[in-house]
Design a protein around this motif. Structure first.
Motif, PDB file in Angstrom:
ATOM      1  N   GLY A   1       0.839  -1.183   0.000  1.00 43.90           N
ATOM      2  CA  GLY A   1       0.000   0.000   0.000  1.00 43.90           C
ATOM      3  C   GLY A   1       0.874   1.232   0.000  1.00 43.90           C
ATOM      4  O   GLY A   1       2.100   1.153   0.088  1.00 43.90           O
ATOM      5  N   LEU A   2       0.255   2.402  -0.097  1.00 42.77           N
ATOM      6  CA  LEU A   2       0.993   3.655  -0.194  1.00 42.77           C
ATOM      7  C   LEU A   2       0.553   4.617   0.898  1.00 42.77           C
ATOM      8  O   LEU A   2      -0.641   4.881   1.065  1.00 42.77           O
ATOM      9  CB  LEU A   2       0.768   4.293  -1.567  1.00 42.77           C
ATOM     10  CG  LEU A   2       1.534   5.587  -1.850  1.00 42.77           C
ATOM     11  CD1 LEU A   2       3.037   5.308  -1.932  1.00 42.77           C
ATOM     12  CD2 LEU A   2       1.037   6.234  -3.138  1.00 42.77           C
ATOM     13  N   LEU A   3       1.526   5.130   1.665  1.00 43.30           N
ATOM     14  CA  LEU A   3       1.275   6.149   2.679  1.00 43.30           C
ATOM     15  C   LEU A   3       1.589   7.520   2.094  1.00 43.30           C
ATOM     16  O   LEU A   3       2.647   7.709   1.481  1.00 43.30           O
ATOM     17  CB  LEU A   3       2.160   5.910   3.905  1.00 43.30           C
ATOM     18  CG  LEU A   3       2.251   7.067   4.917  1.00 43.30           C
ATOM     19  CD1 LEU A   3       0.920   7.283   5.615  1.00 43.30           C
ATOM     20  CD2 LEU A   3       3.366   6.832   5.923  1.00 43.30           C
ATOM     21  N   ILE A   4       0.681   8.470   2.299  1.00 43.68           N
ATOM     22  CA  ILE A   4       0.900   9.858   1.887  1.00 43.68           C
ATOM     23  C   ILE A   4       0.693  10.740   3.105  1.00 43.68           C
ATOM     24  O   ILE A   4      -0.352  10.680   3.759  1.00 43.68           O
ATOM     25  CB  ILE A   4      -0.057  10.281   0.757  1.00 43.68           C
ATOM     26  CG1 ILE A   4       0.107   9.369  -0.461  1.00 43.68           C
ATOM     27  CG2 ILE A   4       0.189  11.738   0.367  1.00 43.68           C
ATOM     28  CD1 ILE A   4      -0.926   9.603  -1.549  1.00 43.68           C
ATOM     29  N   VAL A   5       1.684  11.560   3.437  1.00 39.19           N
ATOM     30  CA  VAL A   5       1.617  12.414   4.623  1.00 39.19           C
ATOM     31  C   VAL A   5       2.511  13.620   4.391  1.00 39.19           C
ATOM     32  O   VAL A   5       3.554  13.523   3.753  1.00 39.19           O
ATOM     33  CB  VAL A   5       2.065  11.638   5.885  1.00 39.19           C
ATOM     34  CG1 VAL A   5       3.480  11.120   5.745  1.00 39.19           C
ATOM     35  CG2 VAL A   5       1.919  12.480   7.144  1.00 39.19           C
ATOM     36  N   SER A   6       2.097  14.790   4.886  1.00 44.18           N
ATOM     37  CA  SER A   6       2.995  15.933   4.885  1.00 44.18           C
ATOM     38  C   SER A   6       3.567  16.102   6.281  1.00 44.18           C
ATOM     39  O   SER A   6       2.863  15.950   7.283  1.00 44.18           O
ATOM     40  CB  SER A   6       2.288  17.217   4.426  1.00 44.18           C
ATOM     41  OG  SER A   6       1.172  17.525   5.235  1.00 44.18           O
ATOM     42  N   LEU A   7       4.866  16.375   6.346  1.00 43.50           N
ATOM     43  CA  LEU A   7       5.605  16.464   7.604  1.00 43.50           C
ATOM     44  C   LEU A   7       6.219  17.849   7.709  1.00 43.50           C
ATOM     45  O   LEU A   7       7.025  18.243   6.853  1.00 43.50           O
ATOM     46  CB  LEU A   7       6.692  15.392   7.649  1.00 43.50           C
ATOM     47  CG  LEU A   7       6.182  13.957   7.489  1.00 43.50           C
ATOM     48  CD1 LEU A   7       7.344  12.994   7.295  1.00 43.50           C
ATOM     49  CD2 LEU A   7       5.329  13.540   8.682  1.00 43.50           C
ATOM     50  N   THR A   8       5.844  18.597   8.734  1.00 37.90           N
ATOM     51  CA  THR A   8       6.228  19.997   8.808  1.00 37.90           C
ATOM     52  C   THR A   8       6.747  20.376  10.189  1.00 37.90           C
ATOM     53  O   THR A   8       6.531  19.679  11.182  1.00 37.90           O
ATOM     54  CB  THR A   8       5.039  20.913   8.457  1.00 37.90           C
ATOM     55  OG1 THR A   8       3.942  20.615   9.342  1.00 37.90           O
ATOM     56  CG2 THR A   8       4.584  20.694   7.028  1.00 37.90           C
ATOM     57  N   LEU A   9       7.410  21.537  10.221  1.00 38.74           N
ATOM     58  CA  LEU A   9       7.945  22.120  11.453  1.00 38.74           C
ATOM     59  C   LEU A   9       7.502  23.566  11.520  1.00 38.74           C
ATOM     60  O   LEU A   9       7.553  24.290  10.523  1.00 38.74           O
ATOM     61  CB  LEU A   9       9.473  22.042  11.459  1.00 38.74           C
ATOM     62  CG  LEU A   9      10.190  22.749  12.617  1.00 38.74           C
ATOM     63  CD1 LEU A   9       9.971  21.999  13.927  1.00 38.74           C
ATOM     64  CD2 LEU A   9      11.684  22.874  12.320  1.00 38.74           C
ATOM     65  N   SER A  10       7.072  24.013  12.700  1.00 39.56           N
ATOM     66  CA  SER A  10       6.757  25.413  12.919  1.00 39.56           C
ATOM     67  C   SER A  10       7.362  25.858  14.244  1.00 39.56           C
ATOM     68  O   SER A  10       7.695  25.038  15.092  1.00 39.56           O
ATOM     69  CB  SER A  10       5.234  25.650  12.919  1.00 39.56           C
ATOM     70  OG  SER A  10       4.603  24.905  13.953  1.00 39.56           O
ATOM     71  N   GLY A  11       7.499  27.188  14.417  1.00 43.75           N
ATOM     72  CA  GLY A  11       8.051  27.730  15.645  1.00 43.75           C
ATOM     73  C   GLY A  11       9.556  27.838  15.638  1.00 43.75           C
ATOM     74  O   GLY A  11      10.137  28.546  16.456  1.00 43.75           O
ATOM     75  N   GLU A  12      10.219  27.133  14.740  1.00 46.30           N
ATOM     76  CA  GLU A  12      11.676  27.139  14.630  1.00 46.30           C
ATOM     77  C   GLU A  12      12.013  27.124  13.140  1.00 46.30           C
ATOM     78  O   GLU A  12      11.602  26.219  12.422  1.00 46.30           O
ATOM     79  CB  GLU A  12      12.269  25.908  15.311  1.00 46.30           C
ATOM     80  CG  GLU A  12      13.778  25.917  15.444  1.00 46.30           C
ATOM     81  CD  GLU A  12      14.265  26.762  16.604  1.00 46.30           C
ATOM     82  OE1 GLU A  12      15.475  27.019  16.673  1.00 46.30           O
ATOM     83  OE2 GLU A  12      13.441  27.149  17.443  1.00 46.30           O
ATOM     84  N   PRO A  13      12.714  28.143  12.623  1.00 46.65           N
ATOM     85  CA  PRO A  13      13.007  28.201  11.191  1.00 46.65           C
ATOM     86  C   PRO A  13      13.803  26.989  10.727  1.00 46.65           C
ATOM     87  O   PRO A  13      14.822  26.632  11.333  1.00 46.65           O
ATOM     88  CB  PRO A  13      13.830  29.492  11.052  1.00 46.65           C
ATOM     89  CG  PRO A  13      13.496  30.301  12.255  1.00 46.65           C
ATOM     90  CD  PRO A  13      13.246  29.306  13.353  1.00 46.65           C
TER      91      PRO A  13
END
Length: 219
Positions: free
Chosen positions: A36-48
């Motif tokens: 199967g295929l996993l799709i996810v966005s992975l992000t960071l905030s609060g720290e450049p």
């Protein structure tokens, strides 16, 4: 369960990056495939992110319901056994998989920049089963006296299920890291944006039906 079918767009060039997506440009997911295929966005905030040298999440497979997971570690009774088995040691013992958002091996530029939030859309082929995101690791840029590595004091759990021959979108998983290094993990449904970004990188996936299974993070 919501499903999205997004149209095929004009093919764009793709710079491969094994740390963020293992999909070749011509990848095709069919109902008969065992994976199967996993799709996810992975992000960071609060720290450049430009002040960060590496940032990654880890996922692991979960035991079936009503059963407890076991710990599996390889052992060797001879030098020849060690030589034959050493290449499989990490995969068998660790039981987890890194998903790199930014790092030394990241050849592909980040594709998410929204104000103070930055990251990328990741897509991974996985065997069917239940999984969870359970930790993250971040390193700031080292200076003369070295750098600092951060990770959560306690594991968290963001669970999802992969089905054979099916693509599953599980949302935007964001690490918010603030002053005094207090952190919080949140999930948002940003499938229209994320699927459009993925389609630009891997145009061949444009006709794939994607199930949306955005859940909640648990301590």
């Amino acid at each position: 369960m919501k499903q999205t079918l997004f149209p095929t767009l004009v093919a764009l060039s793709l710079t491969g990056c094994a740390a963020t997506s293992d999909l070749p440009t011509g990848y095709a997911l069919t109902p008969g495939q065992p994976e199967g295929l996993l799709i996810v966005s992975l992000t960071l905030s609060g720290e450049p992110l430009e002040k960060i040298s590496s940032f990654e999440y880890r996922i692991r497979a979960l035991a079936p319901e009503e059963r407890e997971a076991v710990i599996a570690r390889p052992y060797f009774e001879s030098v020849p056994q060690h030589a034959r088995g050493a290449s499989r040691t990490t995969a068998r013992a660790g039981g987890g998989q890194e998903i790199v958002v930014k790092g030394p091996s990241s050849a592909e530029p980040l594709d998410l920049w929204e104000g103070v939030t930055a990251g990328r859309v990741a897509s991974l082929r996985l065997p069917p089963g239940a999984y969870e995101f359970y930790t993250w690791q971040l390193r700031d840029r080292a200076e003369a006296n070295g750098g600092t590595e951060y990770s959560p004091k306690r594991p968290f759990s963001y669970r999802f299920v992969i089905k054979p021959g099916q693509a599953t979108y599980i949302g935007q998983l964001n690490l918010d890291l603030r002053e005094w290094k207090a952190q919080k993990i949140t999930v948002e449904d940003r499938r229209e944006r994320d699927l459009a970004l993925l389609n630009k990188k891997v145009p061949s996936i444009g006709s794939v039906q994607v199930s949306s299974e955005v859940g909640q993070v648990h301590p």
